[in-house]
Scaffold this active site. Structure first.
Site, PDB file in Angstrom:
ATOM      1  N   GLY A 190       0.829  -1.200   0.000  1.00 23.44           N
ATOM      2  CA  GLY A 190       0.000   0.000   0.000  1.00 23.44           C
ATOM      3  C   GLY A 190       0.857   1.240   0.000  1.00 23.44           C
ATOM      4  O   GLY A 190       1.993   1.234  -0.483  1.00 23.44           O
ATOM      5  N   VAL A 194       0.357   4.630   5.448  1.00 25.11           N
ATOM      6  CA  VAL A 194      -0.162   3.473   6.178  1.00 25.11           C
ATOM      7  C   VAL A 194       0.976   2.505   6.499  1.00 25.11           C
ATOM      8  O   VAL A 194       0.972   1.856   7.543  1.00 25.11           O
ATOM      9  CB  VAL A 194      -1.273   2.765   5.380  1.00 25.11           C
ATOM     10  CG1 VAL A 194      -1.769   1.520   6.115  1.00 25.11           C
ATOM     11  CG2 VAL A 194      -2.437   3.718   5.131  1.00 25.11           C
ATOM     12  N   GLY A 195       1.973   2.442   5.628  1.00 19.73           N
ATOM     13  CA  GLY A 195       3.130   1.603   5.900  1.00 19.73           C
ATOM     14  C   GLY A 195       3.805   1.973   7.205  1.00 19.73           C
ATOM     15  O   GLY A 195       4.274   1.101   7.951  1.00 19.73           O
ATOM     16  N   GLU A 212       5.680  -3.284   0.908  1.00 17.32           N
ATOM     17  CA  GLU A 212       5.687  -3.020  -0.531  1.00 17.32           C
ATOM     18  C   GLU A 212       4.910  -1.725  -0.755  1.00 17.32           C
ATOM     19  O   GLU A 212       3.681  -1.712  -0.737  1.00 17.32           O
ATOM     20  CB  GLU A 212       5.043  -4.185  -1.286  1.00 17.32           C
ATOM     21  CG  GLU A 212       5.768  -5.509  -1.134  1.00 17.32           C
ATOM     22  CD  GLU A 212       7.113  -5.531  -1.817  1.00 17.32           C
ATOM     23  OE1 GLU A 212       7.371  -4.653  -2.671  1.00 17.32           O
ATOM     24  OE2 GLU A 212       7.918  -6.421  -1.509  1.00 17.32           O
TER      25      GLU A 212
END
Length: 462
Positions: A190, A194-195, A212
């Site tokens: 994403g 948010v990672g 990723e």
């Protein structure tokens, strides 16, 4: 789904992992073959769901979604026994006589949080790697592709062992509950914001992560390049899935003269692939949601559009035409973030040196693309820029091979998968050293260190 149900699912999967359910190689192959049967059985359902969520044609779904997952399964089934074979090594003179091996052991229970843009491929390809690695898995498909999420859940429940793989559907609340649980690895695909949330949650349990992510993947087109071929490859890589691809060309750099000659070739390539009115093309996708449509439309400057633009854009149908912007500046809003949609800005540079400097001035991209007839120019980009991957003379298609690790660097993520790299991402390389008790050669390094022993050790460690 309630917190208690999520906790129960995690506990059940962890119990299966602790009991060694997923460890036998034959069991892993059986589960992978069950997944393959499920995909083939539900292929049309998956295609219909992808059409509903993203406007994908059945052919595009086969090429970019279903086909790559089946290729991952085929590679894993074919090679799993060799991947799991212990790798021998010599521990060295000091430990002689001895022997060593490295074995790949499962990490345990994995959490896979999938994105919406390739909701079959980017949900099930990591699942293949996790199963191949001998892990139990909790899958979290994206709520932004709801039709596909439902089919995936149904497919998993019908064809896979619930002691091995379970699915949690939902949105932010469910994901938050999941991240509060302890896993042995978290695999997230994403965006970087948010990672960071995933990484912070994983840090609470010191859980390893594969992230990723994405970024602004650049394209440089050099003077002397066959522009007609380059244009077709760029247009295909950019506008597949309506540009909603983490490695889609984000912006294109070339000298002013090359850009001037390239524009008509790009225009012709769009017309060849999607017709004069891409809205009517069965092969051109749709934006995932009205919210994403609004964001993308706000980035389009119709005064700069040499292809497409907002004329004919339809919010209700989530349609935005393939759009190419010429004359955009480096501080234009379209350059402030990853575009993740069907907009390609063209930016003039003096040549390779400036293009390299521009790439290095930003965050490290997930991939970079170079079209050049010069091997020297290609080598300059390989040596002087950093990106998750570098593709010379093509776009997007390099993701389709299971022979190449795929992953990011820096802001674009860390960790890699596909093929053997995916198996390695979901396993731990455990060294095992064996030394017989007799002869007890280790007495040489035990104290007290008197003169003879000091001389021997001095020769060993000089």
């Amino acid at each position: 789904m309630t917190t208690s149900r999520i906790t129960a699912d995690v506990a059940a999967l962890r119990a299966s992992a602790d009991q060694g359910l997923a460890r036998p190689v034959a069991a892993r192959v059986t589960e992978l073959e069950a997944l393959r049967r499920g995909i083939r059985t539900r292929r049309r359902d998956l295609q219909r769901a992808l059409a509903a969520d993203l406007g994908k044609s059945a052919t595009e779904s086969s090429v970019t979604e279903i086909g790559p997952v089946l290729a991952e399964i085929q590679t894993a089934v074919k090679n799993l026994r060799s991947w799991t074979r212990p790798e021998r090594f010599s521990p060295g003179t000091l430990l002689a006589p001895s022997r060593g091996s490295i074995v790949r052991e499962p990490l345990g229970t994995a959490l896979i949080i999938a994105p919406w843009n390739y909701p079959v491929n980017l949900t099930l390809s990591p699942l293949v790697a996790a199963i191949a690695g001998g892990n139990t898995v909790l899958l979290k498909p994206s709520e932004l592709a709801p039709a596909t999420s439902r089919v995936i859940r149904s497919l998993i429940e019908e064809h896979l062992d619930p002691a091995w793989v379970r699915v949690v559907e939902g949105a932010v609340e469910e994901t938050t509950h999941l991240l509060a649980e302890r896993f042995d690895i978290i695999f997230y695909t994403g965006n970087a914001s948010v990672g960071r949330i995933v990484a912070r949650a994983a840090a609470e349990h010191l859980t390893p992560t594969v992230l990723e992510l994405g970024g602004k993947s650049p394209v440089f087109v050099d003077e002397g390049t066959d522009l007609a071929i380059a244009a077709r490859r760029i247009v295909w890589g950019k506008f597949t899935n309506a540009g909603q691809t983490c490695v889609a060309p984000d912006y294109l750099m070339a000298t002013p003269a090359t850009l001037e000659a390239l524009v008509p070739e790009l225009r012709e390539a769009v017309r060849e692939m999607y017709g004069r009115n891409p809205m009517r093309s069965a092969d051109y996708g749709r934006i995932v949601s009205e919210r994403h449509f609004d964001r993308l439309r706000s980035l389009v400057d119709d005064d700069l559009a040499v292809v497409g633009g907002t004329a004919g854009a339809d919010r209700r149908q989530r349609y935005l035409a393939p759009t190419i912007l010429a004359g955009a500046s480096w501080d234009h809003p379209v350059m402030a973030e990853e575009i993740f949609g069907p907009i390609l800005p063209l930016l003039p540079v003096e040549g390779p040196a400036e293009a390299i400097a521009r790439i290095n001035a930003g965050e490290k991209p997930l991939t970079a693309y170079v079209f050049s007839p010069s091997h020297e120019v290609e080598e300059r980009f390989a040596e002087q820029t950093s990106s998750g991957s570098l593709a010379l003379g093509l776009t997007l298609a390099h993701l389709g091979t299971t022979a190449m690790p795929f992953g990011g660097v820096g802001e674009s993520g860390h960790g890699a998968y596909h093929g053997k790299a995916g198996f390695e991402a979901f396993t731990h390389a455990k060294p095992i050293v064996r030394k017989p008790l007799r002869p007890d050669t280790l007495r040489t390094i035990y104290p007290p260190y008197r003169a003879p022993r000091r001389r021997i050790l001095g020769r060993l460690f000089r």
